[in-house]
Design a protein around this motif. Structure first.
Motif: not given
Length: 641
Positions: A492-497, A463-473
């Motif tokens: 996630s290609t981005a670090p923890q937001i 995934d590009d990044s994980i912000v809220r995790g809502t869609t993931l869950k």
């Protein structure tokens, strides 16, 4: 990005350097510039789909003739609709004999967008209520062309409340409290002042009134007045403005947070938020398109002369790294290479997550925007495996037991296997009001390819990044679990937001971030609510300090944990509920060091590190924590800081 984010915004500007007759003779149309504006905007449609606006200023129009026009819209497909409507209007006027499409003078006089300066804006409505009046460009009219001003931009000012207060204290009456209005009115104020000073000087010198407009236009110092306007601004911005007399300017914030690119040819000077649209639309090479320097103003006078001047001393260059990770289109050659590098940088973590068993792993990606990084990950995994195979072959040679069967085993088996597994079926809209209904909709955003994953496989999805995790869950992990792997790894290609953004990304409510939620959960499990209370008190104390002295106290939320501990808690929190699957979920994040190594040059990483490039960022992040702690939530820079 599985958690969709809105982003403000995209700009496009076309300044013709020849008379309309030139483009008619060479390209067969007086609307060459208008068509190029449409293409520039269409090629940046990814940057804003909630609202669209276009504007035009005509040069040297006779007194009494309209010289500035604007159209805005928020309906679905507003970009296409606005241009279609204007093109239909042009042809209708031609059919009725109102204008002659082969007569440049007729087109310029009769057609609203038959001018030399054309600007366009694409917007995501990320702030408050959104309607057509919120769309750029904003227009400040006057019966003096040198006091008429049209402004648009890709920006967010962290101190909008303070800036509006300045307008009030000056005696002005702001109608709305937005940063866009503040920018328009601040530049407009300095424009009025400059105009008045010039008028009085010329009047006292005995200049005839009929000569006054041309003299004021020639002497108007646009870089100075715009630079003075920008001194109190705190934020990230790329702003384009046009004065009614035909003077035009484009400016970029001193730290280069928001992108802006420029192309200069004999025929046109053009600007865009992204580089590739300029290359494609004008058939230009990469080296012809330049980034507008941070802290500079490009000014094009009505006579066609242009200059590049600094309005701010050099600052630390911190361009938004999300442009590289997600927002900008991936057909830019540099961004393409960088996204592949981000994927490749995850190799060691991915190999650990599958215990080195490539024959029991399937690799895929989730949203289409992660595809380029996925190619980089697969290249990196194959290189890793080739090095392993080479080492094993050399060992077999040294031992004297290299056989054909051994070669087949080493080369053909245990090789990284990539598959197209997740498909975004349709764009779901949460029009069902009940929470349960919305969850059901979200769970069907993606579909999968069945029969690829075996029960003893590890499924690795990028995934590009994980912000809220809502869609993931609620969606992605439930869908991926249908393939019944023994383990799902989300990379996630981005670090923890960890920290909110305040410079133009719809990412301002810290309480929604899954990384923040995970850290808070870890503290509460360990009985450290008192630490969260103390950070609240520290944030309140920070808000009492002068802006330049504030520090990010929210960093204390994460200081007791390693990245791996936070990731493990995130993995637990996003585990899909109410499904018949008992496999393991692991979430992997890019490291800050690998992100910086993947991106060419400097990058702004405040959403990962909490290291904000402007004082307003520190005020905003402390205020975000205060609002979360008090249960307010929402955008932490909506109120004066």
């Amino acid at each position: 990005m599985s958690d969709f984010l809105k982003h403000e915004c995209g700009i496009a500007a076309v300044r013709l350097r020849k008379p309309l007759a030139y483009y008619l003779d060479r390209y067969g149309s007086c609307l060459w510039g208008f068509n190029k504006l449409f293409l520039l905007m269409e090629k940046q449609h990814n940057r804003g789909q909630d609202g669209t606006g276009i504007g035009c200023v005509k040069l040297d129009m006779p007194l009494g003739q309209p010289y500035v026009q604007r159209r805005r819209g928020i309906e679905k497909d507003a970009l296409a609709r606005i241009f279609q409507k204007e093109v239909k209007s042009f042809h209708k006027m031609a059919r009725k004999g109102i204008l002659d499409p082969k007569d440049p003078a007729s087109v310029k006089e009769r057609y609203d967008f038959g001018g030399e300066i054309l600007v366009g804006h694409l917007r995501y409505g990320t702030s408050g209520e959104f309607d057509e009046g919120s769309c750029h460009p904003y227009l400040r009219r006057s019966n003096w062309p040198t006091r008429t001003l049209m402004v648009m931009g890709n920006f967010n000012m962290t101190n909008a409340g303070e800036l509006n207060q300045v307008l009030i204290e000056r005696g002005q009456h702001p109608v709305f409290g937005t940063d866009t209005q503040t920018v328009l009115e601040e530049i407009g104020y300095h424009l009025d002042e400059a105009h008045t000073d010039l008028y009085r000087k010329l009047r006292d010198a005995g200049v005839d009134g009929r000569e006054m407009p041309a003299r004021i236009s020639a002497e108007l110092d646009v870089p100075r007045l715009v630079g003075e306007s920008a001194q109190p601004w705190d934020g990230g911005y790329a702003i384009c403005g046009v004065v009614g007399n035909g003077d035009m300017f484009v400016m970029r914030d001193p730290r280069g947070i928001r992108p802006c690119h420029m192309l200069v040819t004999d025929e046109v000077i053009a600007f865009a938020s992204e580089r590739v649209p300029l290359m494609t639309v004008f058939e230009a090479s990469a080296d012809q398109v330049k980034s507008v320097d941070p802290g500079s103003i490009i000014t094009i006078k009505a006579d066609g002369s242009y200059s590049d001047s600094a309005f701010s001393p050099p600052q630390r260059y911190t361009p938004c790294s999300f442009e590289k990770i997600y927002f900008s289109r991936g057909n830019d050659p540099q961004i393409y290479r960088e996204r592949k590098a981000m994927g490749a940088a995850l190799v060691s973590q991915v190999v650990d997550s599958i215990d080195g068993s490539f024959d029991k792993a399937v690799f895929s990606f989730i949203p289409n925007t992660a595809e380029t990084a996925y190619y980089g990950l697969m290249d990196g995994l194959r290189l890793y495996r080739r090095q392993e195979v080479r080492s094993e072959i050399l060992k077999a040679v040294d031992a004297g037991n290299l056989t054909a069967d051994k070669l087949d085993e080493l080369i053909l088996r245990n090789w990284p296997r990539g598959e197209k597994l997740a498909h975004k079926d349709i764009k779901m809209r949460t029009f069902i009001s009940q929470e349960k209904g919305r969850d059901q909709l979200v769970s069907h955003v993606y579909d999968i390819t069945y029969g690829i994953v075996k029960p003893d496989d590890v499924l690795v999805a990028l995934d590009d990044s994980i912000v809220r995790g809502t869609t993931l869950k609620k969606s992605i992990l439930k869908i991926l679990a249908r393939t019944e792997p023994r383990k799902i790894v989300i990379c996630s290609t981005a670090p923890q937001i960890r920290y909110p953004d305040c410079y133009g990304i719809d990412m301002a409510d810290i309480g929604q971030f899954i990384a923040f939620q995970a850290a808070v959960a870890l503290h509460r499990k360990a009985g450290r609510q008192s630490l969260l209370d103390r950070i609240y008190d520290e944030c309140r104390e920070e808000m009492k300090k002068p802006a330049e002295e504030r520090r990010n106290r929210v960093q204390g939320v994460y200081s007791d944990f390693t990245d791996e501990e936070v990731s493990a808690e995130i993995s637990r929190m996003v585990y899909p509920e109410s499904i018949d699957w008992s496999g393991e979920v692991q979430v992997i994040f890019q490291t800050i060091e690998n992100l910086r190594a993947s991106i060419k040059g400097d990058c702004g990483d405040w959403y990962f590190t909490g290291d904000y490039p402007t004082p307003g960022g520190y005020a905003m992040v402390n205020n975000a924590y205060i609002r979360w702690y008090e249960g307010v939530g929402g955008r932490s820079y909506d109120l004066p800081l």
